[in-house]
Design an enzyme around this catalytic site. Sequence first.
Site, mmCIF file in Angstrom:
data_model
loop_
_atom_site.group_PDB
_atom_site.id
_atom_site.type_symbol
_atom_site.label_atom_id
_atom_site.label_comp_id
_atom_site.label_asym_id
_atom_site.label_seq_id
_atom_site.Cartn_x
_atom_site.Cartn_y
_atom_site.Cartn_z
ATOM 1 N N VAL A 34 -62.586 -23.558 -1.390
ATOM 2 C CA VAL A 34 -62.510 -22.154 -0.994
ATOM 3 C C VAL A 34 -63.036 -21.971 0.428
ATOM 4 C CG1 VAL A 34 -64.800 -21.498 -1.878
ATOM 5 C CG2 VAL A 34 -62.986 -19.800 -1.845
ATOM 6 N N CYS A 35 -62.453 -20.984 1.126
ATOM 7 C CA CYS A 35 -62.978 -20.516 2.409
ATOM 8 C C CYS A 35 -62.931 -18.994 2.354
ATOM 9 C CB CYS A 35 -62.187 -21.096 3.589
ATOM 10 S SG CYS A 35 -60.486 -20.543 3.695
ATOM 11 N N ARG A 36 -62.813 -18.320 3.473
ATOM 12 C CA ARG A 36 -62.794 -16.855 3.457
ATOM 13 C C ARG A 36 -61.474 -16.313 2.901
ATOM 14 N NH1 ARG A 36 -61.385 -12.478 7.043
ATOM 15 N NH2 ARG A 36 -62.733 -10.697 6.609
ATOM 16 N N MET A 92 -62.597 -16.557 -0.704
ATOM 17 C CA MET A 92 -63.719 -15.764 -1.218
ATOM 18 C C MET A 92 -63.393 -14.280 -1.247
ATOM 19 S SD MET A 92 -66.088 -17.608 -2.430
ATOM 20 C CE MET A 92 -67.333 -16.326 -2.672
#
Length: 108
Positions: free
Chosen positions: A59-61, A87
């Site tokens: 996961v990232c932003r 996220m």
Amino acid sequence: MSNNSTQPTELADDAVILDVRRQDEWDAGHAPTAVHIPFEELQDRLAELPSTDGPVPVVCRGGGRSSRATKWLNDNGYEAVNVTGGMKAWHAADKPMRSADDSEPEVI
């Protein structure tokens, strides 16, 4: 959904995920059971990858960095899936989050 992605709603609230965001993003809010390895450090910190029963969710932003990290991991013999929407989607799905300083977690 492709074989290389998953939705936040398909993951358990306590899923072990790999978070590849910058330190400030992590500090502001992250999944409680996530492992933090910034994207830029991933190749040097492979020994810290979390153990899972299947592919590790990444996961990232919003999904860009985690998509690149997932591709790189899969191309190098690891099993990984991108968390679609990052996220931002995790937070929108009311999944648990915490911050580094116990303030109200947020996605920055």
